[in-house]
Enzyme design. Structure first.
Site, PDB file in Angstrom:
ATOM      1  N   ASP A 194      -6.651   4.420  -4.932  1.00  0.00           N
ATOM      2  CA  ASP A 194      -7.333   4.280  -3.638  1.00  0.00           C
ATOM      3  C   ASP A 194      -7.971   5.641  -3.348  1.00  0.00           C
ATOM      4  O   ASP A 194      -8.232   6.396  -4.291  1.00  0.00           O
ATOM      5  CB  ASP A 194      -6.330   3.836  -2.558  1.00  0.00           C
ATOM      6  CG  ASP A 194      -7.031   3.361  -1.282  1.00  0.00           C
ATOM      7  OD1 ASP A 194      -7.656   2.296  -1.307  1.00  0.00           O
ATOM      8  OD2 ASP A 194      -6.993   4.080  -0.267  1.00  0.00           O
ATOM      9  N   LYS A 209       0.860  -1.189   0.000  1.00  0.00           N
ATOM     10  CA  LYS A 209       0.000   0.000   0.000  1.00  0.00           C
ATOM     11  C   LYS A 209       0.890   1.230   0.000  1.00  0.00           C
ATOM     12  O   LYS A 209       2.042   1.162   0.433  1.00  0.00           O
ATOM     13  CB  LYS A 209      -0.886   0.015   1.255  1.00  0.00           C
ATOM     14  CG  LYS A 209      -2.138   0.849   1.115  1.00  0.00           C
ATOM     15  CD  LYS A 209      -3.228   0.120   0.377  1.00  0.00           C
ATOM     16  CE  LYS A 209      -4.461   0.967   0.163  1.00  0.00           C
ATOM     17  NZ  LYS A 209      -5.550   0.203  -0.434  1.00  0.00           N
TER      18      LYS A 209
END
Ligand code: NAD
Length: 424
Positions: free
Chosen positions: A154, A114
């Site tokens: 995201d 991430k």
């Protein structure tokens, strides 16, 4: 509606501690080898970078960004990049760990990663956003690559941001490397159906949950918190399936109408004005309070820690499908479980995004592209199979759906580590 103690407890909770607590819980339940358990608690790599950017007014602003790779036992790491003022390394670490479980749960050959940059994209010009994205990419470049680590969108990052990442990486290499990032525009190697994939996956799992609970999706009432990529498209697809979307919210406002909202109209309004705030003919609520309104299906699609011990007892839904990552605290989980709410956990419910990202990467590598129908059919197959696997563990082992999903996800990563062995 939002009381101060709630806001404080949300800020103080370490999301990474929560992710590790979940791992500990699942390790205990499945008698995980203690050595593998120890291995999985730590991210493999984490990088913090400073990102100097020339702002439009001539000043220099230094942003801070992160990329964390949790585990790569199953393949290259994969995970979105978030642009948000509240990004922390702790949060990025937790999200990277969840990506490891999610990829393995749906059976795609990726590890978890991430990234994030602390910034407020709403306050930045397009030029500033592009310069920040390109410099961030350049700073983390050596970690990336189609066979190494593949970012995706995201919160507050989109196809345009992915195109800038792909272009920056390609400029460095001297040739176009489309497979370094997914969620790109179709014109530069993006996939049909990627934009809708997360929401479509959520809706497939909701349909499976309805089938299991002998509920009719058609005519069921749904509420969605968060009206961005995942939330707004989930609202649209649910209404296309005949569900009645009675409430939605964004960061500023919630809107509710027990007779149902016209989702196309709400989407157009949000597109036009940037907010739900001035939408008329509805009951206005706080963005988080909407979670407590009457409905059958509740979809948190905004942010972490939205359902906690203060509002879990007031939730009326029979099914919660976590489009957002980590929207439910462990305390709330226990309350919802006791109250008999059927929860489709994040690593299962929102795995449609990473699944179609995987399809995009496969298409980029082979330079052969599939139709939207092929994508959606393959996605349905993956999501339905993953749901069935988790449901089976839930029923056989008599554990809640989250634990069942973790048992499948963690189990496959643990197996890969065990077979590969520990180097040297
Ligand atoms: P997005 O930026 O497109 O949308 C986020 C939405 O949440 C916006 O409408 C924003 O106004 C709203 N929001 C923010 N704070 C809120 C609050 N307190 N109450 C109500 N609404 C609020 O982001 P997204 O891509 O849709 O991601 C949403 C969630 O879904 C995140 O948790 C993300 O990690 C998760 N997710 C997204 C994808 C994807 O493919 N986009 C995949 C998997 C998981």
């Amino acid at each position: 509606m939002e009381d101060k103690s709630q806001t404080q407890s949300q800020q103080e909770r370490s999301i990474y501690d929560m992710a590790v607590a979940q791992l500990n819980n699942v390790a205990k339940k499945m008698n995980l080898d203690p050595n593998v358990h120890e291995y999985l608690k730590y991210p493999k790599r984490e990088l913090t970078v400073s990102i100097p950017v020339k702002m439009d007014d001539g000043t220099l602003h230094v942003f801070i960004g992160y990329r964390v790779q949790h585990n790569m036992a199953l393949g290259p790491t994969k995970g979105g990049i978030r642009f948000h003022p509240k990004v922390t390394l702790d949060e990025v670490r937790a999200l990277a760990m969840w990506m490891s479980w999610k990829c393995s749960l749906v059976g795609i050959p990726y590890g978890g990663a991430k990234g994030g940059v602390i910034c407020d994209p709403k306050q930045m010009s397009k030029g500033e956003l592009e310069r920040m994205t390109r410099r961030f990419t350049s700073e983390i470049n050596f970690l990336l690559g189609p066979e190494r680590d593949i970012p995706a969108p995201d919160v507050y990052t989109d196809a345009q941001v992915m195109a800038w990442i792909m272009d920056t990486y390609s400029m460095d290499k001297g040739y176009s490397v489309t497979g370094v990032v997914t969620g790109k525009p179709i014109s530069v190697g993006g996939s049909q159906g990627r934009k809708e994939a997360t929401a479509r996956g959520v809706v497939y799992t909701v349909a499976e949950a309805c089938r299991h609970l002998k509920m009719n999706l058609k005519g069921s009432k749904a509420i969605i918190q968060g009206f961005g990529n995942a939330g707004s498209i989930a609202a649209k697809l649910l209404s296309e399936e005949g569900a009645i979307v009675v409430g939605v919210s964004d960061s500023r406002s919630g809107i509710y109408n027990e007779k149902g909202l016209n989702i196309e109209d709400v989407m157009a309004f949000k597109q036009e004005t940037g907010s739900l705030q001035n939408y008329t003919g509805v009951t206005k609520t706080d963005p988080r309070e909407i979670l407590e309104y009457p409905c059958d299906i509740l979809i948190p699609a905004a942010y972490e820690n939205q359902i906690d011990e203060t509002n879990a007892p007031k939730i009326k839904a029979k099914i919660i499908a976590e489009a957002a990552n980590g929207p439910t605290t462990p305390e709330a989980d226990a309350i919802l479980h006791d109250r008999g709410v059927f929860l489709i956990p994040d690593i299962l419910a929102n795995a449609g995004g990473v699944t179609v990202s995987y399809f995009e990467w496969v298409q980029d590598i082979q330079s052969l592209f599939w139709t939207e129908k092929e994508i959606n059919d393959k996605l349905k197959e993956v999501m339905t199979r993953a749901f069935a696997n988790v449901l089976k563990v839930h029923l056989d082992k008599k554990v809640d759906m989250r634990l069942a999903a973790y048992m499948v996800g963690v189990g496959r990563v643990a197996e890969a580590i065990t077979i590969r062995g520990i180097y040297p």
